[in-house]
Design an enzyme around this catalytic site. Structure first.
Site, PDB file in Angstrom:
ATOM      1  N   GLY A  42       0.779  -1.236   0.000  1.00 23.78           N
ATOM      2  CA  GLY A  42       0.000   0.000   0.000  1.00 23.78           C
ATOM      3  C   GLY A  42       0.810   1.284   0.000  1.00 23.78           C
ATOM      4  O   GLY A  42       0.244   2.382   0.039  1.00 23.78           O
ATOM      5  N   GLN A  43       2.146   1.164  -0.039  1.00 24.37           N
ATOM      6  CA  GLN A  43       2.933   2.403   0.005  1.00 24.37           C
ATOM      7  C   GLN A  43       2.616   3.297  -1.186  1.00 24.37           C
ATOM      8  O   GLN A  43       2.315   2.808  -2.276  1.00 24.37           O
ATOM      9  CB  GLN A  43       4.424   2.063   0.019  1.00 24.37           C
ATOM     10  N   ARG A  44       2.741   4.588  -0.949  1.00 21.19           N
ATOM     11  CA  ARG A  44       2.325   5.546  -1.978  1.00 21.19           C
ATOM     12  C   ARG A  44       2.945   5.251  -3.344  1.00 21.19           C
ATOM     13  O   ARG A  44       2.269   5.287  -4.362  1.00 21.19           O
ATOM     14  CB  ARG A  44       2.711   6.970  -1.527  1.00 21.19           C
ATOM     15  N   THR A  45       4.220   4.917  -3.341  1.00 24.71           N
ATOM     16  CA  THR A  45       4.894   4.689  -4.621  1.00 24.71           C
ATOM     17  C   THR A  45       4.361   3.458  -5.352  1.00 24.71           C
ATOM     18  O   THR A  45       4.536   3.313  -6.556  1.00 24.71           O
ATOM     19  CB  THR A  45       6.407   4.475  -4.390  1.00 24.71           C
ATOM     20  N   ILE A  46       3.734   2.562  -4.619  1.00 23.62           N
ATOM     21  CA  ILE A  46       3.250   1.320  -5.226  1.00 23.62           C
ATOM     22  C   ILE A  46       1.824   1.470  -5.729  1.00 23.62           C
ATOM     23  O   ILE A  46       1.372   0.708  -6.577  1.00 23.62           O
ATOM     24  CB  ILE A  46       3.290   0.163  -4.194  1.00 23.62           C
TER      25      ILE A  46
END
Ligand SMILES: Nc1nc2c(ncn2[C@@H]2O[C@H](COP(=O)(O)OP(=O)(O)OP(=O)(O)O)[C@@H](O)[C@H]2O)c(=O)[nH]1
Ligand SMILES: [Mg+2]
Length: 320
Positions: free
Chosen positions: A231-235
């Site tokens: 769920g990280q922003r970059t993903i």
């Protein structure tokens, strides 16, 4: 841009690794089922057994990879008596998108059941069912079929023996394993923890998911594939790669992370706009209820304003 490309490459690598692990697992299962079979033949690649002399490194690699063959289950069943008495392949139900105008045919394989209960299935085998067998067995089966055909009709058809390869065509099938349920949510919300818990696995050491994890859960005759996507922003921009063929969407909320609830709502709203997810059921899990100050289910529902799409709102205490 370069960074994005590098990242994409690393995600793809993870996907390929995941697929390899899946393949290895299938192979292990096949080996266990076929353990009694004489495997002298498989130590040599198919090409050399079919009369090719240019045995090279690629062939060696091929031989080591232990190919598995997908054969119509009826066909295999028929030969099984004479080829390998009690030894069976793995029964798969195959669904294809053959009717689509797509340039490639994708076969979805669903493993039917474990070998232990196979006997019961023998009667009702449908034409869509296939068995996965080791190369050595496949050759022996094929030979048995041809021999019996030849003797029945007193006519020479074809025979897969040393040096005779007529009418044996290589067939490459592109396979895709359809996802069942995808779990999304902001990073650190507890998706991986929940999936591990469902699967009865240890959750004491958890690290952020940088690509995705697939878990397959089998209950009676149902198989559920859960894709746990980081769920990280970059993903998040890669989430869209997982929308296809999603039957259910589980959105995990960290109920104690009040500062990021706006962010959480925005990301969920974006997902719900997605056409490819319009047929999917949505389940929202208000996780981390054990943390002091965590919002309740009702409060989360109010903030997310998605009541009409919620089938059920559950508090998931992944840790507890
Ligand atoms: N207190 C508490 N902690 C939890 C709960 N569920 C998960 N955690 C913790 O929250 C942290 C993040 O959990 P993960 O499962 O990695 O979260 P994730 O949503 O998969 O995160 P990404 O993979 O980065 O998207 C871990 O330290 C978990 O131990 C819960 O119900 N209560
Ligand atoms: Mg995770």
């Amino acid at each position: 841009m370069q960074q994005a490309e590098d990242y994409f490459d690393s995600v793809m690598e993870t996907a390929v690794d995941e697929f390899r692990r899946f393949e290895e697992e299938m192979e292990r299962e096949a080996k266990a089922e076929l353990s009694g079979v004489d495997d002298i033949a498989e130590k040599r690649p198919l090409s050399s057994r079919l009369g090719r002399n240019d045995y090279d490194e690629t062939d060696k690699e091929e031989a080591n990879r232990q190919k598995l063959y997908l054969v119509p289950y009826r066909w295999w069943k028929e030969a099984q008596r004479s080829v390998a008495d009690e030894i069976v392949g793995i029964l798969y139900n195959v669904l294809s998108n053959y009717d689509n105008a797509d340039s490639e045919i994708v076969l979805d394989l669903r493993k039917e059941e474990s070998s232990g209960t196979r006997v019961k299935m023998d009667e009702g085998v449908s034409s869509r069912e296939y068995a996965l067998v080791k190369e050595a067995l496949w050759l022996r089966t094929l030979k048995w079929h041809n021999d019996s055909k030849t003797s029945e009709e007193n006519e020479r058809y074809y025979c897969v023996a040393e040096g005779q390869s007529q009418e044996v065509f290589p067939l490459q099938i592109r396979l895709s394993f359809s996802p069942g349920t995808n779990s999304f949510g902001l990073d650190n919300s507890g998706k991986t923890t929940i999936v591990l818990k469902i699967n009865g696995e240890d959750t004491s050491v958890i690290s952020p998911t940088l690509g995705f994890n697939i878990k397959t859960i089998t209950y009676q005759k149902y198989t559920l594939n859960i894709w746990d996507v980081g769920g990280q922003r970059t993903i998040r921009s890669y989430w869209r790669n997982y929308f296809e063929q999603t039957d259910g969407l589980v959105w995990v909320v960290d109920s104690s992370d009040l500062r990021r609830l706006d962010d959480c709502k925005m990301e969920l709203d974006n997902l719900l706009k997605e056409e490819r997810l319009s047929g999917a059921s949505l389940l929202i899990l208000a996780n981390k209820q054990d943390i002091k100050g965590a919002l309740t289910q009702a409060e989360i529902a109010k903030i997310l304003k998605v009541r009409q799409r919620i089938q059920s709102l559950q508090a998931g205490k992944a840790k507890a």
